[in-house]
Design a protein around this motif. Structure first.
Motif, PDB file in Angstrom:
ATOM      1  N   THR A 183       4.589   3.226  -6.966  1.00 47.19           N
ATOM      2  CA  THR A 183       4.515   3.091  -8.419  1.00 47.19           C
ATOM      3  C   THR A 183       5.518   2.087  -8.964  1.00 47.19           C
ATOM      4  O   THR A 183       5.491   1.761 -10.145  1.00 47.19           O
ATOM      5  CB  THR A 183       4.798   4.450  -9.091  1.00 47.19           C
ATOM      6  OG1 THR A 183       6.126   4.856  -8.740  1.00 47.19           O
ATOM      7  CG2 THR A 183       3.784   5.498  -8.672  1.00 47.19           C
ATOM      8  N   GLY A 184       6.424   1.629  -8.107  1.00 49.78           N
ATOM      9  CA  GLY A 184       7.492   0.737  -8.529  1.00 49.78           C
ATOM     10  C   GLY A 184       8.765   1.475  -8.889  1.00 49.78           C
ATOM     11  O   GLY A 184       9.798   0.867  -9.164  1.00 49.78           O
ATOM     12  N   ASN A 204       0.807  -1.214   0.000  1.00 52.77           N
ATOM     13  CA  ASN A 204       0.000   0.000   0.000  1.00 52.77           C
ATOM     14  C   ASN A 204       0.841   1.265   0.000  1.00 52.77           C
ATOM     15  O   ASN A 204       0.340   2.324  -0.316  1.00 52.77           O
ATOM     16  CB  ASN A 204      -0.927   0.010   1.222  1.00 52.77           C
ATOM     17  CG  ASN A 204      -1.942  -1.101   1.151  1.00 52.77           C
ATOM     18  OD1 ASN A 204      -2.366  -1.510   0.075  1.00 52.77           O
ATOM     19  ND2 ASN A 204      -2.322  -1.611   2.303  1.00 52.77           N
ATOM     20  N   GLY A 205       2.079   1.149   0.375  1.00 45.99           N
ATOM     21  CA  GLY A 205       2.958   2.306   0.454  1.00 45.99           C
ATOM     22  C   GLY A 205       4.330   1.945  -0.069  1.00 45.99           C
ATOM     23  O   GLY A 205       4.526   0.893  -0.673  1.00 45.99           O
ATOM     24  N   ALA A 215       6.131   2.863   9.598  1.00 39.62           N
ATOM     25  CA  ALA A 215       4.732   2.457   9.442  1.00 39.62           C
ATOM     26  C   ALA A 215       3.810   3.674   9.356  1.00 39.62           C
ATOM     27  O   ALA A 215       2.829   3.659   8.615  1.00 39.62           O
ATOM     28  CB  ALA A 215       4.321   1.545  10.600  1.00 39.62           C
ATOM     29  N   ALA A 216       4.131   4.728  10.093  1.00 36.03           N
ATOM     30  CA  ALA A 216       3.314   5.946  10.054  1.00 36.03           C
ATOM     31  C   ALA A 216       3.342   6.593   8.666  1.00 36.03           C
ATOM     32  O   ALA A 216       2.438   7.348   8.323  1.00 36.03           O
ATOM     33  CB  ALA A 216       3.805   6.939  11.110  1.00 36.03           C
ATOM     34  N   LYS A 217       4.371   6.289   7.892  1.00 34.58           N
ATOM     35  CA  LYS A 217       4.465   6.802   6.517  1.00 34.58           C
ATOM     36  C   LYS A 217       4.006   5.737   5.517  1.00 34.58           C
ATOM     37  O   LYS A 217       4.291   5.832   4.324  1.00 34.58           O
ATOM     38  CB  LYS A 217       5.886   7.253   6.229  1.00 34.58           C
ATOM     39  CG  LYS A 217       6.306   8.415   7.118  1.00 34.58           C
ATOM     40  CD  LYS A 217       7.668   8.915   6.733  1.00 34.58           C
ATOM     41  CE  LYS A 217       8.124  10.033   7.645  1.00 34.58           C
ATOM     42  NZ  LYS A 217       7.281  11.185   7.633  1.00 34.58           N
ATOM     43  N   ASP A 218       3.309   4.718   6.018  1.00 32.53           N
ATOM     44  CA  ASP A 218       2.809   3.601   5.211  1.00 32.53           C
ATOM     45  C   ASP A 218       3.913   2.820   4.512  1.00 32.53           C
ATOM     46  O   ASP A 218       3.670   2.150   3.510  1.00 32.53           O
ATOM     47  CB  ASP A 218       1.770   4.075   4.184  1.00 32.53           C
ATOM     48  CG  ASP A 218       0.500   4.568   4.846  1.00 32.53           C
ATOM     49  OD1 ASP A 218       0.103   3.977   5.872  1.00 32.53           O
ATOM     50  OD2 ASP A 218      -0.092   5.537   4.339  1.00 32.53           O
ATOM     51  N   ALA A 219       5.132   2.900   5.008  1.00 35.99           N
ATOM     52  CA  ALA A 219       6.251   2.169   4.418  1.00 35.99           C
ATOM     53  C   ALA A 219       6.320   0.754   4.996  1.00 35.99           C
ATOM     54  O   ALA A 219       6.067   0.541   6.180  1.00 35.99           O
ATOM     55  CB  ALA A 219       7.563   2.904   4.675  1.00 35.99           C
TER      56      ALA A 219
END
Length: 144
Positions: A117-118, A1-2, A32-36
């Motif tokens: 986006t890859g 998702n991120g 995780a807070a940055k969706d990483a």
């Protein structure tokens, strides 16, 4: 998702690898807070990877790269010179036992930041195993 924070490490037997994984775990909530998503890759057999997850209380996945095949595709694999093998053995490092193959190959430590986006945002790889990217610097790159 991120974005994906992808890191390659040699194994449980190498202090620099342990320190890097521990440092990433320390900042896990910030990533995780940055969706990483943090993902680590190693040629080690699953038993050794599981041991590292438990001993470091890691919240992220340690994936296997049997024979360093993926590292090789990235140009991040090297084979130990014959003269270094006895030195590793004298230090109690048995790569064939740890990695489940007899190649005596290792990944070059690397961290790759991949956007949703890859697109590759950043690559930090250095054959000098003592040179590792700072996790805070990787976190700062997520500000794009």
């Amino acid at each position: 998702n991120g974005p994906i924070v992808f890191t390659m490490f040699r194994g449980h037997w190498w202090p620099y690898c342990n320190a890097e994984l521990y440092a990433l775990q320390e900042l896990y909530q910030e990533f995780a807070a940055k969706d990483a998503t943090i993902v680590a890759l190693s040629p080690q057999a699953i038993a050794f990877r599981s041991q590292m997850v438990d001993s470091h209380s890691l919240s992220f996945d340690l994936l296997g790269d049997p024979g360093n095949e993926f590292a090789s595709k990235l140009g991040l694999r090297f084979t130990l010179p014959d003269e270094l093998i006895p030195i590793y053995r004298s230090l109690g490092i048995d790569l064939p036992a740890c990695n489940g193959d007899d190649s005596w190959s290792l990944p070059i430590p690397a961290r790759i930041l991949i956007a949703t986006t890859g697109e590759i945002i950043d690559v930090n790889a250095d054959p000098d195993y003592t040179v590792r990217p700072e996790p805070l610097d990787t976190l700062a790159l997520l500000e794009w």
